[in-house]
Design an enzyme around this catalytic site. Sequence first.
Site: not given
Length: 356
Positions: A126, A218, A221
């Site tokens: 992230k 993956k 969102k």
Amino acid sequence: MVPDTVVPFVPPTQFSPRVFSGVQPTGNLHIGNYLGAIKRFVPLQDSFECIYCVVDLHAITVWQNPNELKHNIHEVTAAYLASGIDPKRSIVFNQSQVSAHAELAWIFNCVARLGWLNRMTQFKEKAGKTQENASVGLYAYPALMAADILAYRATHVPVGEDQKQHLELARDIAQKFNTDFADRIAELDLGDSFFPLPDPLIQGPAPRVMSLRDGSKKMSKSDISDYSRVNLTDDADTIATKIRKAKTDPDNLPSEAAGLNGRLEALNLVTLFAALEETNIDAVLSTFGGGTFSVFKAALVDVAVAKLAPIGTEMNRLMAAPDYIQDVLRDGSMRARVIADETLNHVKDILGFVRG
Ligand code: TYM
């Protein structure tokens, strides 16, 4: 605040089974969140006391538009309810309304070791190349997650596979707290260990749903391409378009599961079909093996629309009734507070804090 003398304490060998899980209100709730987590929350209500949280404190570890956050908190709540979570049987609430989460997270920041957090792969993903610019909250995220679970001394945590490492950290924190304060826990007659070591429930046919555009990534969102995922609020036409455009390879589907080795996109679509239909990969291939993707995709569209469209419709209906959603969250946070405050009071006593 509940006085010590009347707090009933569950002996450590008899932690009552209790489920806790959470979803971040960061928008774009997708079929991966549904199949990997939310759908699996529902049947657990039959066997366990369940607590399902909208983790808004986690969401702000990256910047959130305040005007969208409320909408997103309502959307996750609506997804819970539309999927079959019963707010009377289970506790449904948003994290920021129970201050024990943030307080316990601070205490866990002092229990967790820098080396443990440095190993967290999700932070590295992230934060990307600009770790220096990532928020301190994003780094400390797993300690808050441990606090979420352990504030309720939850024993079981249903999550997708991407949360496995965070769950291991929660167990390490619980273990270290129990060990560091073992004498004090015994002195206060709180048993041999205060926190259970929560068990991750990473199960079901789709613990890791992959992107529709790239079978090695993956489904997420935050992917910039909306075509990478099927969102829970997508209408039938959008679901159909996204599945028709999903990446595949030039070969027909294999007749046996072994034939999916190395065919990441094919494996993902077959897995999605199996999870939506509540069957297995072999059964899907016994019907579609040897056939073309266009035939299979048409069937996948039908299944996806049949299973997801009613949830999307119900979510939209609930979102149009914000007062009801607020009532659910208010009631849930009151019930959550009673449990979490009791845990936090014990933790304060264990640490030696003076309570006024
Ligand atoms: P979040 O909001 O990213 O995701 C919510 C749930 O969906 C699962 N999930 C997936 N499952 C299968 N395939 C995918 N592609 C996929 N993407 C997401 C996640 O594993 C998760 O179960 N840190 C958590 C939220 C959290 C939490 C907690 C969970 C905060 N505190 C305490 C359990 C217990 C998260 O970011 O989930």
